[in-house]
Write a protein that holds these residues in place. Structure first.
Motif, PDB file in Angstrom:
ATOM      1  N   GLY A 239      -8.342  -4.625   5.581  1.00  0.00           N
ATOM      2  CA  GLY A 239      -8.910  -3.372   6.742  1.00  0.00           C
ATOM      3  C   GLY A 239     -10.953  -4.477   6.630  1.00  0.00           C
ATOM      4  N   THR A 240     -10.975  -4.271   7.878  1.00  0.00           N
ATOM      5  CA  THR A 240     -12.601  -5.262   8.594  1.00  0.00           C
ATOM      6  C   THR A 240     -13.732  -3.895   9.053  1.00  0.00           C
ATOM      7  N   VAL A 241     -14.551  -4.198   8.321  1.00  0.00           N
ATOM      8  CA  VAL A 241     -15.561  -2.889   8.451  1.00  0.00           C
ATOM      9  C   VAL A 241     -16.765  -4.342   9.070  1.00  0.00           C
ATOM     10  N   SER A 242     -17.503  -3.683  10.150  1.00  0.00           N
ATOM     11  CA  SER A 242     -18.781  -4.196  10.317  1.00  0.00           C
ATOM     12  C   SER A 242     -20.254  -3.222  10.734  1.00  0.00           C
ATOM     13  N   ASN A 243     -21.084  -3.071  11.348  1.00  0.00           N
ATOM     14  CA  ASN A 243     -21.896  -1.693  11.459  1.00  0.00           C
ATOM     15  C   ASN A 243     -21.760  -1.629  12.799  1.00  0.00           C
ATOM     16  N   ASN A 244     -20.156  -1.918  13.411  1.00  0.00           N
ATOM     17  CA  ASN A 244     -20.309  -0.994  14.942  1.00  0.00           C
ATOM     18  C   ASN A 244     -18.513  -0.659  15.077  1.00  0.00           C
ATOM     19  N   ASP A 272     -17.121  10.650  10.960  1.00  0.00           N
ATOM     20  CA  ASP A 272     -18.532  11.252   9.785  1.00  0.00           C
ATOM     21  C   ASP A 272     -19.733  11.181   9.814  1.00  0.00           C
ATOM     22  N   GLY A 273     -19.647  10.260   8.950  1.00  0.00           N
ATOM     23  CA  GLY A 273     -20.327  10.184   7.957  1.00  0.00           C
ATOM     24  C   GLY A 273     -20.986   8.679   8.793  1.00  0.00           C
ATOM     25  N   ARG A 274     -20.063   8.033  10.107  1.00  0.00           N
ATOM     26  CA  ARG A 274     -21.097   5.981  10.382  1.00  0.00           C
ATOM     27  C   ARG A 274     -20.640   7.032  12.349  1.00  0.00           C
ATOM     28  N   GLU A 275     -20.384   8.633  12.577  1.00  0.00           N
ATOM     29  CA  GLU A 275     -20.740   8.530  14.411  1.00  0.00           C
ATOM     30  C   GLU A 275     -20.112   7.773  14.532  1.00  0.00           C
ATOM     31  N   MET A 276     -19.218   6.763  14.247  1.00  0.00           N
ATOM     32  CA  MET A 276     -17.743   6.619  15.479  1.00  0.00           C
ATOM     33  C   MET A 276     -16.997   6.799  15.056  1.00  0.00           C
ATOM     34  N   THR A 277     -16.136   6.410  16.550  1.00  0.00           N
ATOM     35  CA  THR A 277     -14.849   7.133  18.059  1.00  0.00           C
ATOM     36  C   THR A 277     -13.637   7.010  16.368  1.00  0.00           C
ATOM     37  N   CYS A 278     -12.831   7.269  16.757  1.00  0.00           N
ATOM     38  CA  CYS A 278     -12.080   6.852  15.597  1.00  0.00           C
ATOM     39  C   CYS A 278     -10.315   7.095  16.336  1.00  0.00           C
ATOM     40  N   SER A 279      -9.515   6.619  16.368  1.00  0.00           N
ATOM     41  CA  SER A 279      -8.470   6.148  17.141  1.00  0.00           C
ATOM     42  C   SER A 279      -7.002   5.648  15.929  1.00  0.00           C
ATOM     43  N   GLN A 280      -5.989   6.517  15.081  1.00  0.00           N
ATOM     44  CA  GLN A 280      -5.448   6.701  14.232  1.00  0.00           C
ATOM     45  C   GLN A 280      -3.795   6.772  14.707  1.00  0.00           C
ATOM     46  N   SER A 281      -3.095   6.759  14.096  1.00  0.00           N
ATOM     47  CA  SER A 281      -1.943   6.616  14.216  1.00  0.00           C
ATOM     48  C   SER A 281      -1.177   6.316  12.916  1.00  0.00           C
ATOM     49  N   THR A 282      -0.683   7.642  11.951  1.00  0.00           N
ATOM     50  CA  THR A 282       0.137   7.989  10.420  1.00  0.00           C
ATOM     51  C   THR A 282       1.273   8.102  10.700  1.00  0.00           C
ATOM     52  N   SER A 283       2.321   7.621   9.286  1.00  0.00           N
ATOM     53  CA  SER A 283       3.663   7.682   9.815  1.00  0.00           C
ATOM     54  C   SER A 283       4.297   8.265   8.057  1.00  0.00           C
ATOM     55  N   CYS A 284       5.513   8.760   7.566  1.00  0.00           N
ATOM     56  CA  CYS A 284       6.277   8.574   6.898  1.00  0.00           C
ATOM     57  C   CYS A 284       7.345   8.851   6.590  1.00  0.00           C
ATOM     58  N   SER A 285       8.447   7.987   6.105  1.00  0.00           N
ATOM     59  CA  SER A 285       9.449   8.611   6.109  1.00  0.00           C
ATOM     60  C   SER A 285       9.994   9.568   4.929  1.00  0.00           C
ATOM     61  N   SER A 286      11.120  10.108   5.702  1.00  0.00           N
ATOM     62  CA  SER A 286      11.458  11.483   4.680  1.00  0.00           C
ATOM     63  C   SER A 286      10.997  11.702   3.370  1.00  0.00           C
ATOM     64  N   ASP A 287      11.297  10.325   2.901  1.00  0.00           N
ATOM     65  CA  ASP A 287      11.659  10.484   1.468  1.00  0.00           C
ATOM     66  C   ASP A 287      10.079  10.116   0.230  1.00  0.00           C
ATOM     67  N   GLY A 288       8.913   9.859   1.883  1.00  0.00           N
ATOM     68  CA  GLY A 288       7.412   9.472   1.161  1.00  0.00           C
ATOM     69  C   GLY A 288       7.584   8.255   0.783  1.00  0.00           C
ATOM     70  N   LYS A 289       8.386   7.053   0.635  1.00  0.00           N
ATOM     71  CA  LYS A 289       8.476   5.860   0.301  1.00  0.00           C
ATOM     72  C   LYS A 289       7.606   4.830   1.603  1.00  0.00           C
ATOM     73  N   ASN A 290       7.804   5.100   2.674  1.00  0.00           N
ATOM     74  CA  ASN A 290       7.650   4.230   3.834  1.00  0.00           C
ATOM     75  C   ASN A 290       6.446   4.658   4.551  1.00  0.00           C
ATOM     76  N   CYS A 291       4.488   4.679   4.579  1.00  0.00           N
ATOM     77  CA  CYS A 291       3.807   5.182   4.944  1.00  0.00           C
ATOM     78  C   CYS A 291       2.798   4.508   5.709  1.00  0.00           C
ATOM     79  N   THR A 292       2.012   4.480   6.905  1.00  0.00           N
ATOM     80  CA  THR A 292       1.375   3.524   7.347  1.00  0.00           C
ATOM     81  C   THR A 292       0.335   4.676   7.963  1.00  0.00           C
TER      82      THR A 292
END
Length: 300
Positions: A239-244, A272-292
């Motif tokens: 993870g990397t975070v800056s002001n912008n 919501d808290g820092r008023e940024m525009t976010c794009s994301q993708s999430t996934s989980c295997s059927s057994d929940g052992k491989n989530c991203t």
């Protein structure tokens, strides 16, 4: 080094004493479910409070109301706090923050940040060009000296308590305790004698006991861990975070519900808290052992 500590505590308020969520619609994750929307309304109230050192903390109260009565039946809390000293003990720091929240609640010192709008009928309104007189809607203008003197004296009294803020300023506005807390947590607040007790009692009232902590270093590198009891287990990835901007690439084996909670937590902090525009993708295997979670947020 200054670190920022972000806490997620999901607290559920149920109609019956049970450790599980009997009504799935009381889960804030169900806010977009059409069936739940028929009976419940969902919103987020951002509240602020200060600790004994006058340091400001923020909490996102994710509220669920019953539409038929308007009653507040459920709240999730996301606590966002700065950790500037003694950050080695996450457990102790969590207790300190919850005790500060409890103190602010008991003293009616929870507040919002709102945009100020001057009311010319009760106060002197000023801007860059100067100040206006108070427009008195209750008293018709009378040419008699006594009436003019009375109006002048009223205006002078109100002017003394006139605001120094200008339209558009961001100001603190106190809010009622019932706006963000239900009866169950009210009892916990009133019966607790220290931060550890607040934390324990709130933990017993939650259906989602996991807490997330984010540490931002001065270099911009960010680590996230999931807490259970005294342990904080780092979530793999980067993870990397800056002001912008904020960027996360995370993976774990804790299942889809954990993944959704973590994603919503990150969106609440940065979108919501820092008023940024976010794009994301999430996934989980059927057994929940491989989530991203892959998420990028930017402030434009």
């Amino acid at each position: 080094m200054i670190k920022k500590l972000f806490l997620l505590i999901g607290v559920y308020f149920l109609f019956i004493p049970t450790p599980t969520l009997a009504n799935s619609c009381l889960d804030s994750l169900k806010s977009s479910n059409p069936t739940c929307q028929q009976s419940y309304s969902y919103d987020v109230l951002v509240m602020y409070f200060k600790d004994a050192d006058n340091k400001e903390h923020k909490v996102h109260a994710k509220r669920v109301r019953q539409k038929s009565t308007g009653a507040l039946v459920h709240v999730d809390y996301d606590f966002v706090s700065n950790c500037t000293n003694d950050c080695s003990s996450l457990d102790a720091k969590t207790s300190d923050i919850l005790w500060a929240f409890r103190t602010a609640y008991m003293e009616n010192k929870l507040y919002q940040k709102v945009i100020y709008k001057c009311d010319p009928t009760v106060e002197v309104c000023c801007d860059e060009t100067g100040c206006t007189e108070i427009y008195d809607v209750d008293k018709p203008l009378d040419e008699s000296s006594s009436s003019l003197e009375e109006i002048y004296n009223d205006h002078q009294f109100i002017q003394k308590r006139g605001s120094k803020n200008k339209d558009g300023d961001l100001i603190d506005k106190y809010i009622g305790r019932a706006d963000g807390v239900t009866n169950i947590i009210d009892k916990i607040m009133r019966n607790s004698s220290n931060g550890q007790q607040v934390k324990q009692e709130m933990g017993e009232a939650t259906a989602q006991p996991l807490q997330f902590h984010i540490f931002n270093s001065v270099s911009g590198a960010t680590k996230i861990c999931a807490v259970s009891g005294p342990d904080c287990n780092e979530i793999a990835g980067s993870g990397t975070v800056s002001n912008n901007m904020a960027s996360f690439n995370l993976y774990h084996d804790k299942g889809d519900r954990f993944n959704r909670n973590l994603r919503n937590f990150l969106e609440g902090i940065y979108q919501d808290g820092r008023e940024m525009t976010c794009s994301q993708s999430t996934s989980c295997s059927s057994d929940g052992k491989n989530c991203t979670i892959n998420m990028t947020c930017r402030k434009y």
